[in-house]
Write a protein that holds these residues in place. Sequence first.
Motif, PDB file in Angstrom:
ATOM      1  N   ARG A 474      33.254  52.890  78.382  1.00 45.47           N
ATOM      2  CA  ARG A 474      32.216  53.726  78.972  1.00 45.47           C
ATOM      3  C   ARG A 474      30.822  53.163  78.750  1.00 45.47           C
ATOM      4  N   GLY A 475      30.751  52.023  78.057  1.00 46.68           N
ATOM      5  CA  GLY A 475      29.473  51.371  77.822  1.00 46.68           C
ATOM      6  C   GLY A 475      28.731  51.889  76.618  1.00 46.68           C
ATOM      7  N   VAL A 476      29.409  52.627  75.726  1.00 48.34           N
ATOM      8  CA  VAL A 476      28.783  53.142  74.509  1.00 48.34           C
ATOM      9  C   VAL A 476      28.852  52.068  73.424  1.00 48.34           C
ATOM     10  N   ASN A 477      27.711  51.813  72.779  1.00 48.54           N
ATOM     11  CA  ASN A 477      27.628  50.806  71.733  1.00 48.54           C
ATOM     12  C   ASN A 477      28.243  51.349  70.440  1.00 48.54           C
ATOM     13  N   ILE A 478      29.266  50.668  69.916  1.00 47.43           N
ATOM     14  CA  ILE A 478      29.946  51.112  68.694  1.00 47.43           C
ATOM     15  C   ILE A 478      29.833  50.044  67.592  1.00 47.43           C
ATOM     16  N   LYS A 479      28.776  49.258  67.649  1.00 45.04           N
ATOM     17  CA  LYS A 479      28.614  48.147  66.709  1.00 45.04           C
ATOM     18  C   LYS A 479      28.638  48.613  65.261  1.00 45.04           C
ATOM     19  N   HIS A 480      28.118  49.809  64.979  1.00 43.27           N
ATOM     20  CA  HIS A 480      28.035  50.279  63.599  1.00 43.27           C
ATOM     21  C   HIS A 480      29.407  50.534  62.972  1.00 43.27           C
ATOM     22  N   LEU A 481      30.461  50.533  63.801  1.00 44.38           N
ATOM     23  CA  LEU A 481      31.810  50.800  63.301  1.00 44.38           C
ATOM     24  C   LEU A 481      32.677  49.537  63.221  1.00 44.38           C
ATOM     25  N   VAL A 482      32.090  48.380  63.545  1.00 41.42           N
ATOM     26  CA  VAL A 482      32.882  47.155  63.690  1.00 41.42           C
ATOM     27  C   VAL A 482      32.383  46.070  62.740  1.00 41.42           C
ATOM     28  N   ASP A 483      33.284  45.517  61.938  1.00 45.80           N
ATOM     29  CA  ASP A 483      32.950  44.350  61.123  1.00 45.80           C
ATOM     30  C   ASP A 483      33.010  43.089  61.995  1.00 45.80           C
ATOM     31  N   PRO A 484      32.248  42.046  61.637  1.00 46.76           N
ATOM     32  CA  PRO A 484      32.106  40.875  62.532  1.00 46.76           C
ATOM     33  C   PRO A 484      33.286  39.906  62.477  1.00 46.76           C
ATOM     34  N   VAL A 485      34.492  40.427  62.709  1.00 48.84           N
ATOM     35  CA  VAL A 485      35.684  39.578  62.704  1.00 48.84           C
ATOM     36  C   VAL A 485      35.605  38.522  63.815  1.00 48.84           C
ATOM     37  N   ASP A 486      34.796  38.804  64.853  1.00 45.75           N
ATOM     38  CA  ASP A 486      34.599  37.813  65.923  1.00 45.75           C
ATOM     39  C   ASP A 486      34.144  36.475  65.355  1.00 45.75           C
ATOM     40  N   ASP A 487      33.399  36.489  64.265  1.00 45.81           N
ATOM     41  CA  ASP A 487      32.903  35.237  63.682  1.00 45.81           C
ATOM     42  C   ASP A 487      34.050  34.292  63.330  1.00 45.81           C
ATOM     43  N   LEU A 488      35.184  34.863  62.961  1.00 43.60           N
ATOM     44  CA  LEU A 488      36.339  34.026  62.611  1.00 43.60           C
ATOM     45  C   LEU A 488      36.842  33.268  63.828  1.00 43.60           C
ATOM     46  N   PHE A 489      36.873  33.933  64.974  1.00 44.90           N
ATOM     47  CA  PHE A 489      37.312  33.279  66.203  1.00 44.90           C
ATOM     48  C   PHE A 489      36.307  32.223  66.647  1.00 44.90           C
ATOM     49  N   VAL A 490      35.034  32.505  66.469  1.00 47.47           N
ATOM     50  CA  VAL A 490      34.001  31.521  66.827  1.00 47.47           C
ATOM     51  C   VAL A 490      34.120  30.293  65.933  1.00 47.47           C
ATOM     52  N   ALA A 491      34.289  30.509  64.621  1.00 45.94           N
ATOM     53  CA  ALA A 491      34.417  29.384  63.691  1.00 45.94           C
ATOM     54  C   ALA A 491      35.677  28.572  63.972  1.00 45.94           C
ATOM     55  N   ALA A 492      36.757  29.254  64.366  1.00 48.99           N
ATOM     56  CA  ALA A 492      38.026  28.559  64.620  1.00 48.99           C
ATOM     57  C   ALA A 492      37.924  27.575  65.767  1.00 48.99           C
ATOM     58  N   MET A 493      36.972  27.790  66.679  1.00 50.94           N
ATOM     59  CA  MET A 493      36.803  26.856  67.797  1.00 50.94           C
ATOM     60  C   MET A 493      36.503  25.443  67.314  1.00 50.94           C
ATOM     61  N   ASP A 494      35.864  25.327  66.155  1.00 46.65           N
ATOM     62  CA  ASP A 494      35.469  24.015  65.635  1.00 46.65           C
ATOM     63  C   ASP A 494      36.381  23.537  64.516  1.00 46.65           C
ATOM     64  N   LEU A 495      37.501  24.234  64.307  1.00 46.28           N
ATOM     65  CA  LEU A 495      38.412  23.866  63.225  1.00 46.28           C
ATOM     66  C   LEU A 495      39.734  23.402  63.812  1.00 46.28           C
ATOM     67  N   PRO A 496      40.023  22.107  63.769  1.00 45.89           N
ATOM     68  CA  PRO A 496      41.306  21.617  64.295  1.00 45.89           C
ATOM     69  C   PRO A 496      42.468  22.299  63.578  1.00 45.89           C
ATOM     70  N   GLY A 497      43.463  22.656  64.363  1.00 47.07           N
ATOM     71  CA  GLY A 497      44.671  23.214  63.753  1.00 47.07           C
ATOM     72  C   GLY A 497      44.723  24.723  63.691  1.00 47.07           C
ATOM     73  N   ILE A 498      43.684  25.423  64.164  1.00 43.35           N
ATOM     74  CA  ILE A 498      43.729  26.887  64.212  1.00 43.35           C
ATOM     75  C   ILE A 498      43.703  27.312  65.674  1.00 43.35           C
ATOM     76  N   THR A 499      44.769  27.962  66.102  1.00 41.97           N
ATOM     77  CA  THR A 499      44.888  28.452  67.478  1.00 41.97           C
ATOM     78  C   THR A 499      44.566  29.938  67.503  1.00 41.97           C
ATOM     79  N   THR A 500      43.863  30.389  68.539  1.00 40.67           N
ATOM     80  CA  THR A 500      43.474  31.793  68.638  1.00 40.67           C
ATOM     81  C   THR A 500      44.093  32.431  69.877  1.00 40.67           C
ATOM     82  N   ILE A 501      44.458  33.696  69.742  1.00 39.39           N
ATOM     83  CA  ILE A 501      45.085  34.466  70.818  1.00 39.39           C
ATOM     84  C   ILE A 501      44.416  35.828  70.871  1.00 39.39           C
TER      85      ILE A 501
END
Length: 647
Positions: A474-501
Motif C-alpha cells: 500500500r506504499g506505507v513506510n515500515i522501515k522502523h520495523l526492519v533490520d538491514p538484512v539487505d546489507d548481507l545481500f549487497v555484500a554477497a554480490m562482491d563475495l565469490p562463492g555466495i549465491t543469493t536467492i
Amino acid sequence: MEWKKGLSIMSPAELRLSIRRKDRGIVTTTGLANGFQQANVVILPRFLADDFQVFCSLNPAALPLLYRSGPGETACPPLASSADIRTDVPQYCVFENGRLLNTVPSLQGFGADSRDAPRQPGAADSGVVRSGEQGICWSDMVCFYLGCSFGFEGQLRDAGVPVRNVEQGTNVSMYRTTVPCVPVGVFHGPLVVTMRPVPADMLTTAAHITHLNPQAHGAPVHIGDPALLGIHDLSRPDYGDPVECPAGDVPVFWACGVTAIEAVRNSKAPLAFSHSPGSMFLTDVPDSLLPASQLSPLCLLVCQDPLLYSLASQRAVGTIRQLERVIGEDPGNRGIRALFVEDELVRSCLALSHSTSVAITTGFPTHFMHSPPDETDGPPGALAMATMLLALGKQVTMVTDRRALQMNQDLVEEAVRTGVLKASIPLVTYEDSGPDSALHFLCHEGDPRKPRFDHLVAIERSGRAADGNYYNMRGVNIKHLVDPVDDLFVAAMDLPGITTIGIGDGGNELGMGKIKEKVMSLMPNGSLIACDVAADYAITAGVSNWGGYAVACGLYLLSTCPSHQRYLRRGTQPATSPVQLDHLVACLPSVDKEEALLSTLVRLGVRSGMTGNLAMEVDSLTFHPTHSDLISRLLALTLDSAPSGMP
C-alpha cells in the motif's frame, strides 16, 4: 602428424598388431580406433584382485569395469581377438611397493613363467620387464580392463562438439583432484579427471553424448572452475599434456581411469603394472550408446563466480518447471505472472543442492498497527526449505529481526515439538554496527576467503527500495520495523562463492531487485515500493510460501535424480539408501504439516497479509481449499515424477 592420420583409419586389430611390432612409435592412442572402446589397464597380484574389483564398483564413474581376467590370463576374449595384454599396449608402468620403477614397451619378459610366453615378431628386447625375484609370476597376476574416455571422443566429434586435444595433436590433460575416492582395503586415493574444453553453447550436447556411454566414464563430473576440484593451474596437468582452452570454451572434467594408478600407488602392492597414461588398450568392442531417455542430463549454469554448471535429468528439470508453473498461478489476481522469469526455480534448486551452509531470512511487518506486525506469508515457506535442506545434510541458519526473535524462537520450538521441523534451527540477528558489519557477519574474521554461508535465501522478506525505505504494497513506510538484512545481500554480490536467492509475490521483497524494471512498470505503486536489492535468482509465486514449498520439492527431485546425484558425488560415493529416501519423503511439505504451522502462527498473533485477519489464511486466501489444494498438487507432481530407486 601424417603418420597418425594414416593410423586413424586402421582397425583396432591392425593397430594392436602395429603396437605389438613397435614399428609405428605409437605413444598415445587418443584419436585412434574411432568407433571402438579403449581401455585403461591395471594388473595386480591375485590376492588384491577382489578388493580392487569392489573399489571399482564403488567408484564407477572413474573405474567402469569392462573385464576382469583370470589369474595368468593374457587374452581378453570379450574385448578383443588375438590379443596379448603383455604386448598390445604402447607403454606400460611398472610399480613396486607403490613406487613407479620404470615405463616399458612390453611385459613379455615378466615372471618366472615368461619362458612359456610366445615371442612376437619385432618385439623389443630392451626395456622389457625381467623380474621374478619378487616371488610373483604371471600366473599370480589378474588384469583389469577399465573404460576410457578416448572411447567417446569420436562420438563427440560426430555430434559437432570439438575435441580440442585431438585438434591440437596432444594427449588429453589429466589432473589429480581433492575429491577422495571411496576406499576399499588398501585401495584409496584421489579422483583423477580428464579435461576437455567445450564451447559453452554445446555443454548439454557433450553431457548428453557422454552420458549415453557409461563404459567410457559417462557424463562429466564437473563443469566450470577447476579450483572447485582443487586444480589450480590447467597449464600444468599431472598426467598427459596441456590443452589450450579457446575463448568461449568452458573446462569440462570427466572421471579418469588413471584414478586406478593413484590407488595402485597408495596400495603399496608388491608388484603391479598399468598402462602409461594416454597409452590405452584398443578393443574390438564398438561404441554402444544407451538409448536416449528422460534420464539424459541437461546442463544449466548455476553460478558465475566461481563458474559452476550443474547437470540434472530432463525428467527432473521438466518436473521442476511444472512446479514453477503451478506456483505462478495467481488466484488473488495480483498480476504476479508478469514478474515471472523462466527457470529461476530450477537454477535455485540446483544451486542449493550444491550448497553446504545456507542462511534463510523472512519477515514482512506489513501490519504496522498490530503486535506482532508480521504476516503469515514467509515463515511456513522458510521452514519448508529448512526442513529439506537439513534432511540433505546442509547447515541451516535463520536470520531474523531483533524485534521478531522471540516470536520466531517460539515458532521453531513448536514446529520441532509437533514434528513439522525435524531439528531445531539456530536463529541469529544482524545489525549495522559499521562499514564492515556485513562482511564480518558473512565471513569468519571478515575474511572473504572464509565464508560462513555459501547461500543466502530471502522469502517474503521486506526489501529496501531505491530511496532507502521499506514499503508494504500500500506504499506505507515500515522501515522502523526492519533490520538491514539487505546489507548481507549487497555484500554477497562482491563475495565469490555466495549465491543469493529471493522469493516474492509482489516485487517489494528482498531479492526482487533483479526484476525491478518489471515491478516498477507493471505493479501497483511499483515505482515507489520496488525492491532495489537484487538476488542472483528471483523466484516469483502467487504466494511466497508456495515458492518455499516448490524449492523443497525441487530439492527432493534432485536428490532422487541419478544424473544429478552422480554429478554431485563426482561419481565416487554410494547411492542414497531406501531408508534415506523415505526420510526425505517425510520432510516434504504436506497439507497436515502446513496447516499445523499456520495454526501456530495464528496462535502467536500473526495475521494474513492483505486482510489483517487473525485466521487460517495467507494473503486473503483461506488455507482450505486454496493453499491445501496447491500443496497437494505440488506433492503429487513431485512424488509421481521421482524414480523409485537410485543408481
